[in-house]
Design an enzyme around this catalytic site. Structure first.
Site, short mmCIF file in Angstrom:
data_model
loop_
_atom_site.label_atom_id
_atom_site.label_comp_id
_atom_site.label_asym_id
_atom_site.label_seq_id
_atom_site.Cartn_x
_atom_site.Cartn_y
_atom_site.Cartn_z
N ASP A 159 -2.84 -10.36 -2.46
CA ASP A 159 -3.37 -9.90 -1.19
C ASP A 159 -4.85 -9.55 -1.36
OD1 ASP A 159 -2.17 -8.62 1.60
OD2 ASP A 159 -3.91 -7.48 0.85
N HIS B 46 -6.37 -7.09 -0.42
CA HIS B 46 -6.57 -5.64 -0.60
C HIS B 46 -5.82 -5.17 -1.86
CE1 HIS B 46 -6.92 -6.63 3.74
NE2 HIS B 46 -8.09 -6.06 3.51
N ASP C 92 -4.60 -12.63 3.37
CA ASP C 92 -5.80 -12.14 4.05
C ASP C 92 -7.07 -12.38 3.24
OD1 ASP C 92 -4.84 -10.32 2.24
OD2 ASP C 92 -4.54 -8.71 3.69
N HIS D 270 0.82 -1.23 0.00
CA HIS D 270 0.00 0.00 0.00
C HIS D 270 0.85 1.27 0.00
CE1 HIS D 270 -3.63 -2.27 0.51
NE2 HIS D 270 -3.33 -2.70 1.72
ZN LIG Z 1 -4.11 -7.00 2.75
#
Ligand SMILES: [Zn+2]
Length: 371
Positions: A179, A181, A267, A142
Site C-alpha cells: 500500500d 501508506h 493507492d 493502519h
Molecule cells: Zn493506503
C-alpha cells in the site's frame, strides 16, 4: 491448484457516510455533502471487472464469515472491539482517529472482513487453494491493537497471521505491505515478535505522518523483523521493482516464511488521489509475479493478499485484476490505459530513490537466517 477469492456485498455496504473526501459533510462550514474517499466504488468496479472479464470463473470463491471474538482478541483489545460495536450500534461514529468512519452495521462488516481473510488463509493452509485474494472492506493495515486509524477498523491481516500461527501450524509469517501508506498498525502489533516479519513499501511521510522510517526496525526479540522502505514521492515502476529485488525478496529468502501475506493496496498507482506514486497495472503485475515466485520457492506457493487502499475508481480495478491474474497464472489481459501510462512505466530509477532502497537493504542482515 487454483486461486481463492473472497468477496461479499456487505463489504461494499460498509457506510463511510456523507462526506467530502476525508471530512463529514458540514454545509454551514462550507463542506458540501458528497462521498467519502474510502467509498465502495473502486472496490465494486474491481469486483464487477473480475466477473465481467471472465476471471471469476477461474477462481474458487470462498464465502466469508465473521471473525470470532477469540480471533479478534488475539490482535485487538477488548475495549477497542467494544468501542467499534458501540459506534456501529448507535448508527455510526468513528473507530478512533476521526478519519475512520463506522456506519450502522460496520462492526459486523469489519468482523466479516477479518473472518473472510481467516477463511482464505485456512483454505490455503489446507491445500484447497494455492493462494488467494480477499477484496475486503473496510481496510485494516493502519488499525493498531487499540484504535482504528486511516479508514481501517480491524487489522484483518494481523488477525489472519495470528490464526495461521495458532490454528494452522504456520509459524513464520511474512507480511509484505505494498500500500502507498505505511502499514503502521500491522508493524506495531508485531514490533517485538521475531516470528512475523513485516516489510512495508510506502511513500515517505505520507500517512500516518512521521511513520515508517527505515530506523523503525523492530524492538526487543523482534529487532530486525520490521523493515520499512520510505520511498520518495514520485517513485514508480523502476523504484518499486528495485525495492523488490534489493529488499523484499532477499528478506523473504533469509526469513523463509511458512506463509506470505500481502497487504495489497493500490493507492501507489499513478492516478490515485491519496498518494503521489506513479505505479501502473503492469507494475502491480510484475511485483505480484515476484511474490508468487518467492512463495513457490519458500512456502509451497502459500500467498494470501488482503485488499487495503486504492481510491481511483476507474484505474484501481485494472491494477487489482493484474494482481489476481498473476496469482492465478496464465494469460495476462492488457491494461487498457497502457498507452496513457507508458511514460510513467518507463521512468528510470533516480539516485534519491536508490539511496533509500540501499539503506533499507543494509538492514536485511539483522534477520537471523532460518534453517
Ligand atoms: Zn493506503
Amino acid at each position: 491448484m487454483p486461486t481463492g477469492y473472497v468477496h461479499h456485498p456487505l463489504f461494499f455496504w460498509h457506510d463511510t457516510g456523507t462526506s467530502a473526501g476525508l471530512l463529514p459533510a458540514d454545509p454551514l462550514a462550507g463542506i458540501q455533502p458528497g462521498a467519502h474517499v474510502e467509498a465502495a466504488e473502486a472496490k465494486r468496479r474491481a469486483h464487477e471487472l473480475i466477473h465481467a472479464c471472465g476471471l471469476l470463473r477461474d477462481l474458487v470463491v470462498i464465502e466469508p464469515r465473521e471473525a470470532t471474538m477469540t480471533e479478534l482478541l488475539r490482535v485487538h483489545t477488548g475495549d477497542y472491539v467494544q468501542h467499534v460495536k458501540n459506534q456501529s450500534d448507535r448508527g455510526g461514529g468513528d473507530a478512533g482517529d476521526g478519519f475512520s468512519p463506522v456506519g450502522r452495521g460496520s462492526y459486523a462488516i469489519a468482523r466479516l472482513a477479518a473472518g473472510g481473510l481467516v477463511e482464505l488463509v485456512t483454505a490455503v493452509a489446507e491445500g484447497e487453494v494455492t493462494n488467494g485474494y480477499a477484496l475486503l472492506r473496510p481496510p485494516g493495515h493502519h488499525a493498531t491493537a487499540d484504535t482504528g486509524m486511516g479508514f481501517c477498523v480491524f487489522n484483518s491481516i494481523a488477525v489472519a497471521a495470528r490464526h495461521a500461527q495458532t490454528e494452522l501450524g504456520l509459524t513464520r509469517i511474512a507480511i509484505v505491505d505494498i500500500d502507498a501508506h505505511h502499514g503502521n498498525g500491522t508493524q506495531s502489533i508485531f514490533y517485538t515478535d521475531p516470528t512475523v516479519l513485516t516489510v512495508s513499501l510506502h511513500q515517505a511521510d505520507c500517512f500516518p505522518p512521521d511513520s515508517g522510517w527505515t530506523r523503525e526496525n523492530g524492538a526487543g526479540d523482534g529487532s530486525g523483523y520490521a523493515l520499512n522502505v520510505p520511498l520518495p514521492a514520485g517513485t514508480g515502476h523502476a523504484g518499486y521493482l528495485h525495492t523488490m529485488h534489493q529488499v523484499v525478496l532477499p528478506a523473504l529468502d533469509r526469513f523463509r516464511p511458512d506463509l506470505i501475506l500481502v497487504a495489497a493496496g493500490f493507492d501507489a498507482s499513478v492516478w490515485d488521489p491519496m498518494a503521489r506514486q506513479v505505479l501502473t497495472a503492469d507494475s502491480y503485475r510484475a511485483m505480484t509475479r515476484l511474490l508468487v515466485d518467492a512463495a513457490d520457492r519458500l512456502c509451497h506457493g502459500r500467498l494470501v493478499a488482503a485488499h487495503e487502499g486504492g481510491y481511483n475508481p476507474w484505474y484501481t480495478p485494472f491494477c487489482i485484476r493484474a494482481f489476481i491474474e498473476e496469482l492465478r497464472g496464465g494469460a495476462a489481459t492488457p491494461d487498457p490505459y497502457e498507452a496513457a501510462v507508458a511514460r510513467y512505466a518507463a521512468a528510470p530509477l533516480l539516485p534519491h530513490q536508490r539511496e533509500v532502497i540501499d539503506e533499507a537493504a543494509q538492514l536485511i542482515e539483522r534477520i537471523h537466517p532460518a534453517n
